[in-house]
Scaffold this motif. Structure first.
Motif, mmCIF file in Angstrom:
data_model
loop_
_atom_site.group_PDB
_atom_site.id
_atom_site.type_symbol
_atom_site.label_atom_id
_atom_site.label_comp_id
_atom_site.label_asym_id
_atom_site.label_seq_id
_atom_site.Cartn_x
_atom_site.Cartn_y
_atom_site.Cartn_z
ATOM 1 N N GLY A 267 0.626 -1.207 0.029
ATOM 2 C CA GLY A 267 -0.007 0.177 -0.138
ATOM 3 C C GLY A 267 0.828 1.227 -0.183
ATOM 4 O O GLY A 267 0.176 2.280 -0.480
ATOM 5 N N GLU A 268 2.083 1.304 0.411
ATOM 6 C CA GLU A 268 2.889 2.359 0.189
ATOM 7 C C GLU A 268 3.485 2.589 -0.976
ATOM 8 O O GLU A 268 3.512 1.594 -1.807
ATOM 9 C CB GLU A 268 3.924 2.119 1.247
ATOM 10 N N ASN A 269 4.015 3.828 -1.197
ATOM 11 C CA ASN A 269 4.757 4.131 -2.195
ATOM 12 C C ASN A 269 6.129 3.736 -2.363
ATOM 13 O O ASN A 269 6.673 3.982 -1.574
ATOM 14 C CB ASN A 269 4.559 5.662 -2.627
ATOM 15 N N ALA A 270 6.734 3.308 -3.656
ATOM 16 C CA ALA A 270 8.124 3.012 -3.594
ATOM 17 C C ALA A 270 8.870 3.895 -4.350
ATOM 18 O O ALA A 270 8.197 4.173 -5.657
ATOM 19 C CB ALA A 270 8.469 1.537 -3.954
ATOM 20 N N THR A 271 9.880 4.429 -4.073
ATOM 21 C CA THR A 271 10.702 5.411 -5.362
ATOM 22 C C THR A 271 12.073 5.030 -5.369
ATOM 23 O O THR A 271 12.628 4.740 -4.211
ATOM 24 C CB THR A 271 10.476 6.907 -4.607
ATOM 25 N N MET A 272 12.366 4.637 -6.533
ATOM 26 C CA MET A 272 13.768 4.427 -6.890
ATOM 27 C C MET A 272 14.437 5.358 -7.885
ATOM 28 O O MET A 272 13.813 6.060 -8.512
ATOM 29 C CB MET A 272 13.896 3.019 -7.616
ATOM 30 N N ASN A 273 15.697 5.705 -7.615
ATOM 31 C CA ASN A 273 16.477 6.575 -8.436
ATOM 32 C C ASN A 273 17.568 5.931 -9.289
ATOM 33 O O ASN A 273 18.053 5.139 -8.830
ATOM 34 C CB ASN A 273 17.238 7.805 -7.276
ATOM 35 N N CYS A 274 17.845 6.664 -10.412
ATOM 36 C CA CYS A 274 18.669 6.271 -11.250
ATOM 37 C C CYS A 274 19.668 7.669 -11.634
ATOM 38 O O CYS A 274 18.999 8.580 -11.922
ATOM 39 C CB CYS A 274 18.138 5.551 -12.532
ATOM 40 N N SER A 275 20.966 7.522 -11.543
ATOM 41 C CA SER A 275 21.765 8.526 -12.103
ATOM 42 C C SER A 275 22.799 7.871 -12.941
ATOM 43 O O SER A 275 23.102 6.888 -13.286
ATOM 44 C CB SER A 275 22.755 9.236 -10.768
ATOM 45 N N TYR A 276 22.932 8.942 -14.031
ATOM 46 C CA TYR A 276 23.781 8.551 -14.955
ATOM 47 C C TYR A 276 24.783 9.712 -15.459
ATOM 48 O O TYR A 276 24.754 10.876 -14.836
ATOM 49 C CB TYR A 276 22.949 8.168 -16.496
ATOM 50 N N LYS A 277 25.930 9.391 -16.360
ATOM 51 C CA LYS A 277 26.962 10.309 -16.621
ATOM 52 C C LYS A 277 27.092 10.979 -17.899
ATOM 53 O O LYS A 277 27.078 12.128 -18.018
ATOM 54 C CB LYS A 277 28.273 9.586 -16.309
ATOM 55 N N THR A 278 26.620 10.243 -19.002
ATOM 56 C CA THR A 278 26.626 11.045 -20.164
ATOM 57 C C THR A 278 25.306 11.237 -20.739
ATOM 58 O O THR A 278 24.434 10.895 -20.343
ATOM 59 C CB THR A 278 27.433 9.984 -21.082
ATOM 60 N N SER A 279 24.998 12.147 -21.926
ATOM 61 C CA SER A 279 23.940 12.364 -22.453
ATOM 62 C C SER A 279 23.438 11.086 -23.036
ATOM 63 O O SER A 279 23.964 10.128 -23.422
ATOM 64 C CB SER A 279 24.238 13.412 -23.763
ATOM 65 N N ILE A 280 22.036 11.122 -23.120
ATOM 66 C CA ILE A 280 21.266 10.000 -23.466
ATOM 67 C C ILE A 280 20.207 10.328 -24.611
ATOM 68 O O ILE A 280 19.548 11.376 -24.608
ATOM 69 C CB ILE A 280 20.563 9.073 -22.362
ATOM 70 N N ASN A 281 19.883 9.032 -25.179
ATOM 71 C CA ASN A 281 18.338 9.355 -26.100
ATOM 72 C C ASN A 281 17.404 9.098 -25.198
ATOM 73 O O ASN A 281 16.306 9.672 -25.543
ATOM 74 C CB ASN A 281 18.712 8.227 -27.383
ATOM 75 N N ASN A 282 17.389 7.929 -24.738
ATOM 76 C CA ASN A 282 16.567 7.397 -23.951
ATOM 77 C C ASN A 282 16.986 6.683 -22.427
ATOM 78 O O ASN A 282 18.058 6.393 -22.547
ATOM 79 C CB ASN A 282 15.314 6.706 -24.648
ATOM 80 N N LEU A 283 15.897 6.608 -21.651
ATOM 81 C CA LEU A 283 16.319 5.795 -20.542
ATOM 82 C C LEU A 283 15.077 4.693 -20.312
ATOM 83 O O LEU A 283 13.680 5.348 -20.436
ATOM 84 C CB LEU A 283 16.290 6.979 -19.241
ATOM 85 N N GLN A 284 15.343 3.851 -19.836
ATOM 86 C CA GLN A 284 14.229 2.810 -19.607
ATOM 87 C C GLN A 284 14.357 2.084 -18.141
ATOM 88 O O GLN A 284 15.516 1.955 -17.762
ATOM 89 C CB GLN A 284 14.304 1.577 -20.745
ATOM 90 N N TRP A 285 13.263 1.539 -17.713
ATOM 91 C CA TRP A 285 13.176 0.949 -16.474
ATOM 92 C C TRP A 285 12.764 -0.627 -16.754
ATOM 93 O O TRP A 285 11.902 -0.800 -17.538
ATOM 94 C CB TRP A 285 12.102 1.539 -15.650
ATOM 95 N N TYR A 286 13.594 -1.470 -16.047
ATOM 96 C CA TYR A 286 12.986 -2.867 -16.132
ATOM 97 C C TYR A 286 12.684 -3.643 -14.990
ATOM 98 O O TYR A 286 13.448 -3.029 -13.854
ATOM 99 C CB TYR A 286 14.313 -3.757 -17.003
ATOM 100 N N ARG A 287 11.950 -4.529 -14.862
ATOM 101 C CA ARG A 287 11.901 -5.284 -13.451
ATOM 102 C C ARG A 287 12.402 -6.742 -13.731
ATOM 103 O O ARG A 287 12.207 -7.295 -15.040
ATOM 104 C CB ARG A 287 10.338 -5.284 -13.213
ATOM 105 N N GLN A 288 12.694 -7.197 -12.915
ATOM 106 C CA GLN A 288 13.363 -8.593 -12.911
ATOM 107 C C GLN A 288 12.776 -9.314 -11.510
ATOM 108 O O GLN A 288 13.158 -9.026 -10.447
ATOM 109 C CB GLN A 288 14.834 -8.675 -12.906
ATOM 110 N N ASN A 289 12.010 -10.338 -11.587
ATOM 111 C CA ASN A 289 11.562 -11.206 -10.867
ATOM 112 C C ASN A 289 12.710 -12.152 -10.568
ATOM 113 O O ASN A 289 13.557 -12.667 -11.227
ATOM 114 C CB ASN A 289 10.324 -12.012 -10.945
ATOM 115 N N SER A 290 12.681 -12.828 -9.390
ATOM 116 C CA SER A 290 13.914 -13.741 -8.995
ATOM 117 C C SER A 290 13.715 -14.845 -9.965
ATOM 118 O O SER A 290 12.819 -15.647 -10.104
ATOM 119 C CB SER A 290 13.453 -14.118 -7.481
#
Lengths: 112, 112
Positions: free
Chosen positions: B16-39
């Motif tokens: 029921g709570e919210n989860a926040t995850m952050n991603c930092s990167y170093k170079t200029s990008i075209n796009n950024l994607q998020w993926y999930r991996q179950n065990s």
């Protein structure tokens, strides 16, 4: 789910033996990738292919070779396996190099 | 540190709570994607945000991108036990020839 299979799913081999992992897709995607996943490193690109017989190196290509003789199959070969190549190997496919990737179920390789 | 590095490394919350995850990167990008991996499974694509976009939504997912700070965040609202997984960001550098770079991931545990 995208039609991607990997074989074998698990393999134990001895140091110095050759190993070939197979990735098979039924989506007719142009791009295919091999990654390895190790704790603390996320996924690291080994090799990728942008067409039949067209391949290029990734971040961690030393000790690995690849071949793609058909659109649907991408083979990863460890010419002489070492313990440092113990890892989980993932194949992925994509329609475009800048688009989303679809991942296979992975192959767990143990080199003793 | 790596291109595409997630923070925190691990997160534990109640259902029921919210989860926040952050991603930092170093170079200029075209796009950024998020993926999930179950065990024990392959990665599953969640969302792609282009460099000219600032926010994107998909169901209970909200992704923001701040190119001036070279950072992105993934918010999962009203979390469920089924959201328990590892989450990875993947950056697409805008230097021609470079492939996606995955971070080491955030391990999210949602407790019932």
């Amino acid at each position: 789910d995208a039609g991607i299979t990997q074989s074998p799913r698990h393999k134990v081999t001895e140091t110095g033996t050759p190993v070939t992992l197979r990735c098979h897709q039924t989506e007719n995607h142009r791009y295919m990738y091999w990654y390895r996943q190790d704790p603390g490193h996320g996924l690291r690109l080994i090799h990728y292919s942008y067409g039949v017989k067209d391949t290029d190196k990734g971040e961690v290509s030393d000790g690995y070779s690849v071949s793609r003789s058909k659109t649907e199959d991408f083979l990863l070969t460890l010419e002489s396996a070492t313990s440092s190549q113990t890892s989980v190997y993932f194949c992925a496919i994509s329609e475009s190099i800048r688009y989303r990737q679809y991942f296979g179920p992975g192959t767990r390789l143990t080199v003793t | 540190s790596q291109q595409g590095e997630e923070d925190p490394q691990a997160l534990s919350i109640q259902e029921g709570e919210n989860a926040t995850m952050n991603c930092s990167y170093k170079t200029s990008i075209n796009n950024l994607q998020w993926y999930r991996q179950n065990s024990g499974r392959g990665l599953v694509h969640l969302i792609l945000i282009r460099s000219n976009e600032r926010e994107k939504h998909s169901g209970r997912l909200r992704v923001t991108l701040d190119t001036s700070k070279k950072s992105s965040s993934l918010l999962i609202t009203a979390s469920r036990a089924a959201d328990t997984a590892s989450y990875f960001c993947a950056t697409d550098p805008d230097n021609y020839g470079q492939n996606f770079v995955f971070g080491p991931g955030t391990r999210l545990s949602v407790l019932p």
